[in-house]
Design a protein around this motif. Structure first.
Motif, PDB file in Angstrom:
ATOM      1  N   ARG A  50      -8.661  -1.501  -0.809  1.00 54.48           N
ATOM      2  CA  ARG A  50      -7.854  -1.941  -1.945  1.00 54.48           C
ATOM      3  C   ARG A  50      -7.984  -3.452  -2.145  1.00 54.48           C
ATOM      4  NH1 ARG A  50      -5.871   3.304  -0.472  1.00 54.48           N
ATOM      5  NH2 ARG A  50      -5.920   2.307   1.544  1.00 54.48           N
ATOM      6  N   ASP A  98      -2.482  -1.276   8.423  1.00 53.45           N
ATOM      7  CA  ASP A  98      -3.811  -0.808   8.032  1.00 53.45           C
ATOM      8  C   ASP A  98      -4.508  -0.163   9.229  1.00 53.45           C
ATOM      9  OD1 ASP A  98      -6.025  -0.716   6.103  1.00 53.45           O
ATOM     10  OD2 ASP A  98      -7.019  -1.977   7.591  1.00 53.45           O
ATOM     11  N   GLU A 132       0.835  -1.204   0.000  1.00 52.88           N
ATOM     12  CA  GLU A 132       0.000   0.000   0.000  1.00 52.88           C
ATOM     13  C   GLU A 132       0.868   1.253   0.000  1.00 52.88           C
ATOM     14  OE1 GLU A 132      -3.211   0.312   2.823  1.00 52.88           O
ATOM     15  OE2 GLU A 132      -3.399   2.453   2.477  1.00 52.88           O
ATOM     16  N   GLU A 141      -6.044  -5.629   0.736  1.00 48.85           N
ATOM     17  CA  GLU A 141      -7.018  -5.507   1.824  1.00 48.85           C
ATOM     18  C   GLU A 141      -8.169  -6.499   1.608  1.00 48.85           C
ATOM     19  OE1 GLU A 141      -6.156  -0.936   3.275  1.00 48.85           O
ATOM     20  OE2 GLU A 141      -7.661  -1.170   1.722  1.00 48.85           O
ATOM     21  N   ASP A 182      -0.551  -4.805   3.028  1.00 50.47           N
ATOM     22  CA  ASP A 182      -0.807  -3.508   3.644  1.00 50.47           C
ATOM     23  C   ASP A 182      -0.073  -3.581   4.982  1.00 50.47           C
ATOM     24  OD1 ASP A 182      -1.619  -1.207   4.799  1.00 50.47           O
ATOM     25  OD2 ASP A 182      -3.763  -1.496   4.446  1.00 50.47           O
TER      26      ASP A 182
HETATM   27 MG    MG Z   1      -4.926   0.050   4.416  1.00 43.02          MG
END
Ligand code: MG
Ligand code: AHM
Length: 336
Positions: free
Chosen positions: A272, A115, A89, A276, A112
């Motif tokens: 995403r 997050d 990310e 994610e 990620d």
């Molecule tokens: Mg995130």
């Protein structure tokens, strides 16, 4: 008592043809998670907290801990040698390792690293989300095509939740297992074997402040959640942390649906797909649930961009099917 490392090795032993590369890769991620966990726990004490000057590819302000987590996971995967490329990310382009060892790595990772980072300064749970794919290219540096694979091709997926305790939850497609970090000895210990969604979920998790921008189907579904119907345990309970890993994890344990729909302004929603939605979708299915973009399976979306977004609904099967019914009935053309 079983540690994460023991469990991963035992799982590998069930497949005599396995080379051990995935085992090492998962172990590397577990080690990086411990470093990130240490810094997350100290966030209030050290100067790692607060905004960095940089802005990430989505135009959002990056926190220093995001940068630290990103560096830790990349470093662990680079030195491990099993992974040839990463989509993160935090990085606009893929990171393709150029050292000889990593170039022969058979896997690619979408991640990620941290997050829910807007929650850091209020001491709310945050997480790491990852998925692992077999590379498609045979030799040389990993390519973006290696990462643009459907979620159905995931080899392993998991998340780490930095919460009231730190847990690593992962699956290689044969059930979901959760490991809790014992900070005194620095080991992840298996605490949640074979995790499954409870059948009767009563929680719904959504940022309801976006309601006026939601498609009609979601607004109607929210009315369904609010309605009084003792037979189906409604009204449902609303719980929303604003940190996907924490919301998803609670709903997996207690029984509930996580929703991040598209809106009129952003028909693809916020989350995403690669790092994610897909990993969480793979876990949801392995836990006996479902994950949908409203009209079908998340895992079947063919990605075209490493940072693309998708509406996301995950939870017990019948709760996700209810959303799909509503989308079909009230907003069949939304996002098309
Ligand atoms: Mg995130
Ligand atoms: P991030 O990747 O910038 O941290 O954003 C993702 C997070 C998710 O953890 C969470 O589910 C969602 O954003 C919350 O968004 P909102 O504040 O719009 O409800």
């Amino acid at each position: 008592m079983k540690t994460l490392t023991e469990f991963i090795i035992e799982e590998q032993a069930k497949y005599p043809s396995a080379s051990g590369n995935l085992t090492r890769l998962l172990n590397d991620l577990g080690i990086a998670a411990k470093f990130v966990n240490r810094e997350v726990n100290r966030a209030g004490l050290t100067n790692v907290m607060g905004y960095n000057d940089e802005v990430n590819v989505q135009g959002e302000a990056q926190k220093k801990l995001d940068v630290y987590a990103n560096e830790q996971f990349i470093a662990a995967l680079r030195s491990g040698g099993e992974c040839c490329a990463i989509a993160s990310e935090e990085d606009e382009k893929i990171i393709a390792f150029d050292n000889d060892v990593s170039q022969s790595g058979k896997y690619v990772v979408a991640i990620d690293p941290l997050d829910g980072s807007s929650n850091i300064e209020s001491n709310v749970s945050i997480g790491t989300v990852f998925s692992v794919y077999r590379r498609l290219s045979m030799v040389g540096k990993g390519r973006v095509e290696d990462l643009l694979q459907k979620g159905t091709e995931i080899v392993a997926a998991g998340y780490i939740i930095y919460g009231s305790s730190t847990m690593l939850v992962y699956t290689t497609g044969r059930g979901v297992n959760g490991f809790t970090l014992d900070p005194s000895v620095g080991l992840f210990i298996r605490s949640h074997p074979d995790m499954k969604y409870p059948e009767a979920g009563t929680i719904y998790s959504i940022n309801e402040s976006n309601s006026i921008y939601f498609p009609e189907a979601i607004r109607e579904y929210l009315k369904y959640c609010h309605a009084d119907d003792p037979e189906t345990n409604r009204p449902y309970i609303t719980r929303y942390i604003g940190s996907m890993v924490a919301d998803f994890h609670r709903n997996l344990i207690k029984g509930g649906i996580f929703l991040y729909p598209g809106t009129m302004k952003n028909p693809s929603g916020k989350l995403r797909l690669l790092y994610e939605c897909n990993p969480m979708a793979f876990i949801a299915e392995q836990a006996g649930g479902k994950a949908s973009h409203g009209f079908g399976r998340i895992l079947e979306i063919q990605p075209t961009d490493i940072h693309q977004r998708s509406p996301f609904f995950a939870g017990p099967t019948y709760m996700v099917e209810k959303i799909e019914e509503y989308m079909k009935e009230f907003s069949p053309d939304f996002g098309k």
